[in-house]
Write an enzyme that holds these catalytic residues in place. Sequence first.
Site, mmCIF file in Angstrom:
data_model
loop_
_atom_site.group_PDB
_atom_site.id
_atom_site.type_symbol
_atom_site.label_atom_id
_atom_site.label_comp_id
_atom_site.label_asym_id
_atom_site.label_seq_id
_atom_site.Cartn_x
_atom_site.Cartn_y
_atom_site.Cartn_z
ATOM 1 N N HIS A 1 -18.226 19.404 31.039
ATOM 2 C CA HIS A 1 -19.317 20.342 30.740
ATOM 3 C C HIS A 1 -20.649 19.614 30.628
ATOM 4 O O HIS A 1 -21.005 19.112 29.563
ATOM 5 C CB HIS A 1 -19.032 21.088 29.432
ATOM 6 C CG HIS A 1 -18.052 22.199 29.578
ATOM 7 N ND1 HIS A 1 -18.443 23.519 29.693
ATOM 8 C CD2 HIS A 1 -16.702 22.198 29.651
ATOM 9 C CE1 HIS A 1 -17.363 24.282 29.818
ATOM 10 N NE2 HIS A 1 -16.305 23.506 29.801
ATOM 11 N N CYS B 1 -15.856 23.033 35.337
ATOM 12 C CA CYS B 1 -14.595 23.272 34.627
ATOM 13 C C CYS B 1 -13.674 24.201 35.435
ATOM 14 O O CYS B 1 -13.135 23.786 36.446
ATOM 15 C CB CYS B 1 -14.873 23.795 33.215
ATOM 16 S SG CYS B 1 -13.532 23.436 32.055
ATOM 17 N N GLU C 1 -23.594 20.858 30.466
ATOM 18 C CA GLU C 1 -24.532 21.521 29.547
ATOM 19 C C GLU C 1 -24.372 21.010 28.125
ATOM 20 O O GLU C 1 -25.290 21.098 27.313
ATOM 21 C CB GLU C 1 -24.358 23.045 29.607
ATOM 22 C CG GLU C 1 -23.192 23.598 28.822
ATOM 23 C CD GLU C 1 -21.840 23.372 29.465
ATOM 24 O OE1 GLU C 1 -20.819 23.683 28.833
ATOM 25 O OE2 GLU C 1 -21.796 22.871 30.615
#
Length: 367
Positions: free
Chosen positions: A344, A258, A346
């Site tokens: 993202h 990001c 994760e």
Amino acid sequence: MKHTQQPEALLVLQDGTVYRGLALGKIGTAGGEICFNTGMTGYQEIYTDPSYYGQVIINTTSHIGNYGVLNNAEQESSGVKIRGMVCNFFSNIHSRYTADGSLQDYFERANIVGIHGVDTRQLVRYIRSKGVMNCIISSEILDPAVLLAELNKVPDMAGLELSSEVCTQEAYEEGDPEAKLRVAVLDLGVKRSIISNFNERGVFCKVFPARTPHSELASWKPNGYFIANGPGDPAAMPYAVETVKQALDTEKPLFGICLGHQILSLASGISTYKMHNGHRGLNHPVKNLITGHCEVTSQNHGFAVKADEVMDHANVELTHINLNDKTIEGIRRKDKPAFSVQYHPESSPGPHDSRYLFDQFVGMMNE
């Protein structure tokens, strides 16, 4: 219900547009950049994501608050980072048996001002057309003219450096100190779930404040560098760009997510720009140009990397592209062991399609 009669609240946009609704959270006034998230779950993870610092979130899903909050398991940082919240229907009661409490109580403790009873579908369509702008919410001042005057004091996101405000102020370690691999994390607003993904892969992390010079990161003798997500304008962060340039010179693997993706781009000589509307939600389709596979991704960003400069760069390869608007979603250096993605992996909240990127980074450090 805790509140049998909710007071009125106003939402005023920068162009003078006014929305009326009911108060939620703390009674007060709050302003910031307004943006919308299309995720249907994971509101607590969204509110505690440091990348949202200084922003007012519109939750586009119809009901917010109905499953309450978990004060530890679903926290992505030390506390709530949004400035305010807008939704259609806000529930003061919750039904999840594992919840620690209601979202209303959670917001009151965090001093978050919000408004509900707003036609969020119409509001999002308006913002998509007009573009991102600042706004102000109040449940104590109900005069639009007064609120508009207050709104003029809220700074624009363009040009703001915010990472040093949300990052850790002292370096700290996470994971097994005896682990084979060590990663130096430059905290620009890192989420806890990112660190967890490293720890689960047997990686020991040391998280450093945003303005830490590269020499201090290098003195810890890491096997690789991770450049975290975070809020604000990447072009206002020359200190982080310089740190990444020096990290690249070490020839050790480097991974950015990001804001970290934008900083790697700037360190490679590629410019960034503020988007008409950012990408925020859990369902953004991204194509991996290396494998040919499509990933459904979790995203949260209002700035992006200039596509023409990526395509013209001799030492940068485009790896991922957004299938909705063709914006740049991932790059890798041809001359350095470095790569980054705009989204993202994760994915907290969100799909797990992209967690292979952590494995890719670990594999590079093991080579």
